[in-house]
Every structure is written in structure tokens, then in C-alpha cells.
Design a protein around this motif. Structure first.
Motif, PDB file in Angstrom:
ATOM      1  N   ASN A  75       0.815  -1.226   0.000  1.00  0.00           N
ATOM      2  CA  ASN A  75       0.000   0.000   0.000  1.00  0.00           C
ATOM      3  C   ASN A  75       0.846   1.273   0.000  1.00  0.00           C
ATOM      4  O   ASN A  75       0.611   2.180   0.801  1.00  0.00           O
ATOM      5  CB  ASN A  75      -0.924  -0.035   1.245  1.00  0.00           C
ATOM      6  N   ARG A  76       1.807   1.317  -0.951  1.00  0.00           N
ATOM      7  CA  ARG A  76       2.804   2.407  -0.903  1.00  0.00           C
ATOM      8  C   ARG A  76       2.195   3.770  -1.146  1.00  0.00           C
ATOM      9  O   ARG A  76       2.668   4.767  -0.613  1.00  0.00           O
ATOM     10  CB  ARG A  76       3.918   2.128  -1.915  1.00  0.00           C
ATOM     11  N   ASP A  77       1.128   3.845  -1.963  1.00  0.00           N
ATOM     12  CA  ASP A  77       0.548   5.175  -2.192  1.00  0.00           C
ATOM     13  C   ASP A  77      -0.748   5.383  -1.397  1.00  0.00           C
ATOM     14  O   ASP A  77      -1.518   6.300  -1.664  1.00  0.00           O
ATOM     15  CB  ASP A  77       0.324   5.435  -3.693  1.00  0.00           C
ATOM     16  N   GLY A  78      -0.985   4.521  -0.401  1.00  0.00           N
ATOM     17  CA  GLY A  78      -2.138   4.715   0.487  1.00  0.00           C
ATOM     18  C   GLY A  78      -3.479   4.602  -0.233  1.00  0.00           C
ATOM     19  O   GLY A  78      -4.477   5.180   0.205  1.00  0.00           O
ATOM     20  N   ALA A  79      -3.524   3.821  -1.313  1.00  0.00           N
ATOM     21  CA  ALA A  79      -4.762   3.741  -2.100  1.00  0.00           C
ATOM     22  C   ALA A  79      -5.730   2.679  -1.580  1.00  0.00           C
ATOM     23  O   ALA A  79      -6.885   2.627  -2.019  1.00  0.00           O
ATOM     24  CB  ALA A  79      -4.418   3.443  -3.560  1.00  0.00           C
ATOM     25  N   PHE A  80      -5.248   1.803  -0.671  1.00  0.00           N
ATOM     26  CA  PHE A  80      -6.074   0.654  -0.285  1.00  0.00           C
ATOM     27  C   PHE A  80      -6.496   0.745   1.182  1.00  0.00           C
ATOM     28  O   PHE A  80      -5.650   0.876   2.064  1.00  0.00           O
ATOM     29  CB  PHE A  80      -5.297  -0.647  -0.529  1.00  0.00           C
ATOM     30  N   SER A  81      -7.777   0.650   1.418  1.00  0.00           N
ATOM     31  CA  SER A  81      -8.294   0.733   2.781  1.00  0.00           C
ATOM     32  C   SER A  81      -8.684  -0.655   3.285  1.00  0.00           C
ATOM     33  O   SER A  81      -9.495  -1.353   2.653  1.00  0.00           O
ATOM     34  CB  SER A  81      -9.519   1.655   2.803  1.00  0.00           C
ATOM     35  N   SER A  82      -8.128  -1.029   4.428  1.00  0.00           N
ATOM     36  CA  SER A  82      -8.516  -2.287   5.066  1.00  0.00           C
ATOM     37  C   SER A  82      -9.898  -2.106   5.704  1.00  0.00           C
ATOM     38  O   SER A  82     -10.780  -2.965   5.587  1.00  0.00           O
ATOM     39  CB  SER A  82      -7.471  -2.641   6.124  1.00  0.00           C
ATOM     40  N   GLN A  83     -10.064  -0.954   6.351  1.00  0.00           N
ATOM     41  CA  GLN A  83     -11.333  -0.686   7.039  1.00  0.00           C
ATOM     42  C   GLN A  83     -12.508  -0.797   6.072  1.00  0.00           C
ATOM     43  O   GLN A  83     -13.482  -1.500   6.328  1.00  0.00           O
ATOM     44  CB  GLN A  83     -11.270   0.708   7.679  1.00  0.00           C
ATOM     45  N   GLN A  84     -12.393  -0.129   4.939  1.00  0.00           N
ATOM     46  CA  GLN A  84     -13.537  -0.122   4.011  1.00  0.00           C
ATOM     47  C   GLN A  84     -13.723  -1.458   3.307  1.00  0.00           C
ATOM     48  O   GLN A  84     -14.815  -1.802   2.873  1.00  0.00           O
ATOM     49  CB  GLN A  84     -13.387   1.015   3.007  1.00  0.00           C
ATOM     50  N   GLY A  85     -12.638  -2.209   3.148  1.00  0.00           N
ATOM     51  CA  GLY A  85     -12.756  -3.539   2.544  1.00  0.00           C
ATOM     52  C   GLY A  85     -13.443  -4.503   3.500  1.00  0.00           C
ATOM     53  O   GLY A  85     -14.482  -5.096   3.203  1.00  0.00           O
ATOM     54  N   TRP A  86     -12.878  -4.619   4.708  1.00  0.00           N
ATOM     55  CA  TRP A  86     -13.428  -5.578   5.676  1.00  0.00           C
ATOM     56  C   TRP A  86     -14.802  -5.150   6.165  1.00  0.00           C
ATOM     57  O   TRP A  86     -15.641  -5.980   6.504  1.00  0.00           O
ATOM     58  CB  TRP A  86     -12.476  -5.747   6.867  1.00  0.00           C
ATOM     59  N   ASN A  87     -15.009  -3.836   6.215  1.00  0.00           N
ATOM     60  CA  ASN A  87     -16.282  -3.347   6.725  1.00  0.00           C
ATOM     61  C   ASN A  87     -17.454  -3.928   5.935  1.00  0.00           C
ATOM     62  O   ASN A  87     -18.482  -4.295   6.503  1.00  0.00           O
ATOM     63  CB  ASN A  87     -16.306  -1.815   6.656  1.00  0.00           C
ATOM     64  N   TYR A  88     -17.278  -4.047   4.630  1.00  0.00           N
ATOM     65  CA  TYR A  88     -18.365  -4.575   3.802  1.00  0.00           C
ATOM     66  C   TYR A  88     -18.697  -6.015   4.214  1.00  0.00           C
ATOM     67  O   TYR A  88     -19.860  -6.406   4.268  1.00  0.00           O
ATOM     68  CB  TYR A  88     -17.973  -4.538   2.315  1.00  0.00           C
ATOM     69  N   LEU A  89     -17.650  -6.794   4.537  1.00  0.00           N
ATOM     70  CA  LEU A  89     -17.885  -8.218   4.809  1.00  0.00           C
ATOM     71  C   LEU A  89     -18.263  -8.497   6.264  1.00  0.00           C
ATOM     72  O   LEU A  89     -19.174  -9.271   6.541  1.00  0.00           O
ATOM     73  CB  LEU A  89     -16.631  -9.028   4.445  1.00  0.00           C
TER      74      LEU A  89
END
Ligand code: HEM
Length: 481
Positions: free
Chosen positions: A109-123
Motif C-alpha cells: 500500500n505504498r501510495d495509500g490507495a487501499f483501505s482495510s477498514q472499508q474492505g473488511w467493513n463490507y464483509l
């Protein structure tokens, strides 16, 4: 070994739910492909390729292929579309990320483009909200810094000591001389360990309800009907979340006042180098998440390791000799280095059957993975488990071959993210060393006191919870050594 009895057990019909999901997965793969298209057109002049894919059958899409047919389906996707493809699944559109290089782009995630919170939040958001995995960037760093205090080496030594009697009792209790399903038995043992080490003793009269609540919150994330409909998985998950909150909240005052060395008490006292501490609400949220994160993962890894060692008696014997040579009935955290063969088999078990099969992220901005354009707002399924079963990073990837991790071969060095059962970078599993010592401590005890075998031809049907697990509970028969 009563091979006949075991064969009968391993011939058990596959549970109806699993059969139905497998049938749905097979039908989805047979159905004529429709709607193949780009996820989004790359910006002109960017030089990027589009992410290609298709929605799969109306309604469920490829949900059951991802869950029930993960390896074959992922290989097929990779061959057809490369390291990133999109598909319909989990009631939405998901981009499947495969292969170590694409996995590295997302997890690093070098450019900070990927969110763990928003990914896992959906599931799993409604059931595990404010768990450390469901946080991003500065907030995540803040919580992780405090939590890290509970996972330092001196703490791990104490946890290990505290789990020793529970492991000895649990292994002693496993039936001898008759085949029985191993998975539920190990699940009980790891729950007993978590009770001892995490909560510091008895769960009390509420033990069954706590256990049930954990199961319900875990499976709720896989609900097909993702809404609060009475009787449904989602509904039960929400109800159980409320119950667990109240259960842990009720003990906070006592734990804060105690000088106990269980994880719950340690979290209450934990303080980062900068003097930051957790609020009561933080502790409740983290306890619920940690119990969940620790339970299925250790259970599945232990169960599958026993299974592989049952199918590969030469490895079982090698590990047993090593454990006997150590000359200790129970291992401490500092003994782990003296069990190199155990470590090879542990790593191979996690490669073959990584219990966190897929991790979730969502893109916060337009970005790229492996030269493909991924638009803002895309839900990503990062395929750790299927990627660990793919060539060219692994030779003969479906074969249990622990020696592939030994000096001289070190197939795991084919890429920094080739072996990533614990994820990587800032969200890398905080319980990695805890989980490793727990699994190895159970195996050490089992190897010293029991011998077992599993028919070489038996290939368990795999179901999917947080990750892949044997649908038939994995029958095994133990004998005294
Ligand atoms: C063999 C056992 C285990 C495996 C394979 C495993 C795997 C993983 C993976 C892949 C992640 C990363 C998820 C992501 O990036 O989205 C993760 C995160 C995490 N694991 Fe584990 N885990 C195991 C055992 C444990 C145990 C025993 C604990 C607690 C004692 C634990 C606590 C956590 C926590 C708190 C996180 C979130 C870390 C963060 O976001 O900063 N895990 N685990």
C-alpha cells in the motif's frame, strides 16, 4: 488402525449445505460466459490495461466459486485474465487479486490507495467494528502500538506457560482407539486455551453462549442475505455481537483493577511508549476481534497439520523424533527454535491451507495493480490461499512437501509475498507468533503421546469459513505411541 472404520467415516456424505454450494459453484462454471467487459476504462494515455471479468450467474455471481472451489476457480481466472480480474460475488462487484506481485502492491500500500477498514467493513463490519484490522493509517498505527505491548516476547512466554496445563488436559481427553472428527475436538481445545490465556480462567455459566456467539458472528459475514432479517445469519450475528459487548463490558472494572497476566487484563494496562492507553470501549472491541482472529485460525491450522502428518507418516516420525529429543513434556516459547522440522511442516500446512484465505480491501482512489487500472471504490478480494497453490512460485503446489522451505530449496524466497499466510506490512497478523506457538505446543504434546494415520487417498472436501476447512470434520484415529 481400523482402516475400514476410518474409510467408512471419510466416506461420510458431504453436508447438504456444502453439497448445494458446490453444485451452485459447478453450475456457475458451466454456464455460458456472459457480460465479459472492462471494470472501467483506463484514463487515456495512462498506458494501463483494463481489469477484465464477468459477473457470473445473476444474483449469487461467483460467490460459491470463491468459497467452495477457490483453488481451481482462481487458477482459471488467473489463466484467463491475469493477476487482477473482476467478478460478481457477495452481492456486489469484486476484483480478485492473485499472485505475489499483485498481492504485494495491495498489502504494501505504498501510495495509500487501499483501505482495510472499508474492505473488511463490507464483509464483517457490523460484527467486528472497531477491531484493529478494521482501522486505517494513523488511527490503526495508534491502536496497534498499544496492542503490540500485549504481544511482546516476555508476554508470549507467560501465555505459553499458562496454556500448557490446558493443552495437556485437552490432548489427554481426545478419544483413543476409535475414529472421531478432529476439527470440533480441536475447536474445543483452542477455545479452552483462549478462555485460559485471553480471559484468564472460566467463562463461567455463560461459556456455551459465548462460544455460540463467536460462531454466529464469524459466519454472519458469509450471509447471502446481507440484511437484518429475523432468523437469518446476519440477524444472529448482530444479536451475538451485542451479547459479546455486554459480556466483556461487564468484566472491565474487575480486569482493570487486577494484575492478571491474561490478555484481557494486559490490554487494560497496556500503554504505548508514548503513554497512550485503550478506553473501555476499545478493550471490548479488541477482545471481540482478537478472540475471533485467534480461534478458527489456530483450530484449522492444527487440524490440517494433524491431517497432513497422518497422511505422511515419515514426517510424523521425523517430528516425533525431534520432539522426543527435546526432552520436555511441554515446550516454552524459547524452545521453538529447537524444532526445525516442526517449523517446516507448520509452514507447509499454512501454504497448503492458509486459514485466512482471502483478505479484503477497498480502493480509496483510482490506482493500478500490476499495470491494470482499478477505479476508486473497488472492493478487492486478495487471494492469499489460492496464490500459495500456484505455479510458478511453487513446484507441484498441491503436494505436501515441507522440504520446499528447507535451506537449499527455499521456494518461499521466489517472491517476498509468495508465502503470506499472515498477510504483510502494517496489518500483518499481530498474533503470528502466538498462533505458531499454540499450534506447535499442541502438536508437540500429541506427537509425544499419540500416533495416527489417515488413508493416503483421502482428500477432505473443503468448505470455507474465514478460510478453507474440512467439511467432514476430518476423521482421525489416535493410538498411544
Ligand atoms: C495460524 C494462525 C493465524 C493466521 C494464519 C492468521 C492470519 C492473519 C492474516 C492473513 C491477517 C491479515 C489480514 C489483513 O491484512 O487484512 C491477520 C491479522 C490479524 N490477526 Fe491473525 N492469524 C492467525 C492467528 C492469530 C492469532 C492467534 C491472533 C491473536 C492472538 C491473531 C490476531 C490478528 C489480528 C489482531 C490481526 C489484525 C492486525 C492488524 O490489522 O493490524 N491472529 N491474521
Amino acid at each position: 488402525m481400523t482402516e475400514r472404520l476410518l474409510t467408512r467415516l471419510t466416506d461420510q456424505p458431504i453436508p447438504v449445505g456444502v453439497r448445494a454450494r458446490r453444485a451452485a459453484a459447478a453450475a456457475a462454471r458451466r454456464a455460458p460466459e456472459r457480460g465479459v467487459r472492462a471494470l472501467a476504462q483506463p484514463p487515456a494515455g495512462s498506458g494501463l490495461q483494463p481489469v477484465m471479468g464477468d459477473p457470473g450467474p445473476p444474483g449469487v455471481g461467483y460467490t460459491f466459486n470463491l468459497l467452495q472451489d477457490t483453488i481451481a476457480f482462481s487458477r482459471d481466472r488467473y489463466a484467463r485474465y491475469g493477476s487482477v480480474s473482476w467478478l460478481g460475488g457477495f452481492g456486489t462487484q469484486v476484483a480478485l487479486v492473485l499472485g505475489p506481485s499483485a498481492i504485494e502492491t495491495v498489502l504494501a500500500n505504498r501510495d495509500g490507495a487501499f483501505s482495510s477498514q472499508q474492505g473488511w467493513n463490507y464483509l464483517i463490519g457490523p460484527f467486528f467494528e472497531r477491531g484493529v484490522m478494521l482501522m486505517d493509517f494513523e488511527e490503526h498505527r495508534h491502536h496497534r502500538r498499544i496492542m503490540q505491548q500485549a504481544f511482546k516476547r516476555d508476554r508470549l512466554n507467560v501465555y505459553q506457560e499458562n496454556m500448557t496445563p490446558t493443552i495437556a488436559r485437552g490432548v489427554e481427553r481426545l478419544p483413543v482407539g476409535r475414529a472421531f472428527p478432529l476439527l470440533p475436538a480441536i475447536k474445543q481445545l483452542t477455545l479452552d486455551i483462549a478462555t485460559e490465556v485471553f480471559v484468564g480462567g472460566e467463562l463461567g455459566p455463560e461459556a456455551d453462549r459465548v462460544n455460540e456467539a463467536f460462531i454466529e458472528t464469524v459466519v454472519a459475514g458469509q450471509a447471502v442475505v446481507r440484511a437484518d432479517v429475523p432468523g437469518g445469519r446476519w440477524h444472529k450475528g448482530l444479536r451475538s455481537r451485542r451479547y459479546l459487548e455486554q459480556y466483556f463490558r461487564g468484566q472491565i472494572a474487575t480486569k482493570r483493577a487486577s494484575d492478571g497476566d491474561d490478555l484481557f487484563s494486559v490490554l487494560c494496562r497496556a500503554e504505548s511508549e508514548d503513554g497512550e492507553r485503550f478506553s473501555d470501549a476499545d478493550i471490548v472491541n479488541h477482545m471481540i476481534f482478537l478472540m475471533m482472529a485467534a480461534h478458527d485460525t489456530s483450530t484449522i491450522t492444527t487440524t490440517m497439520m494433524v491431517h497432513y502428518l497422518g497422511q505422511h507418516p515419515e514426517w510424523q516420525e521425523r517430528l516425533r523424533e525431534e520432539s522426543v529429543a527435546l526432552g520436555k513434556e511441554a515446550i516454552g516459547y524459547d524452545d521453538l527454535d529447537a524444532l526445525p522440522a516442526m517449523d517446516l511442516a507448520f509452514r507447509e500446512t499454512l501454504r497448503m491451507n492458509g486459514p485466512v484465505g482471502i483478505v479484503a480491501r477497498r480502493t480509496l482512489t483510482d490506482t493500478e495493480i500490476d499495470g491494470r487500472f482499478v477505479p476508486q471504490g473497488t472492493l478487492l478480494a486478495v487471494g492469499l490461499y489460492p496464490s500459495q497453490r500456484m505455479e510458478p512460485w511453487w513446484s507441484d503446489p498441491d503436494r505436501f512437501d515441507p522440504e520446499r522451505f528447507a535451506e537449499g530449496r527455499r521456494e518461499d524466497l521466489s517472491h517476498k509475498y509468495a508465502w503470506a499466510p499472515f498477510g504483510g506490512n502494517v496489518h500483518k497478523c499481530i498474533g503470528m507468533h502466538f498462533g505458531g506457538m499454540e499450534v506447535k505446543a499442541i502438536l508437540h504434546r500429541l506427537l509425544l503421546t499419540r500416533r495416527w494415520s489417515v488413508p493416503a487417498s483421502y482428500d477432505p472436501v473443503i468448505d470455507f469459513g474465514t478460510g478453507p476447512f474440512p467439511a467432514d470434520g476430518l476423521p482421525v484415529e489416535l493410538r498411544p505411541v
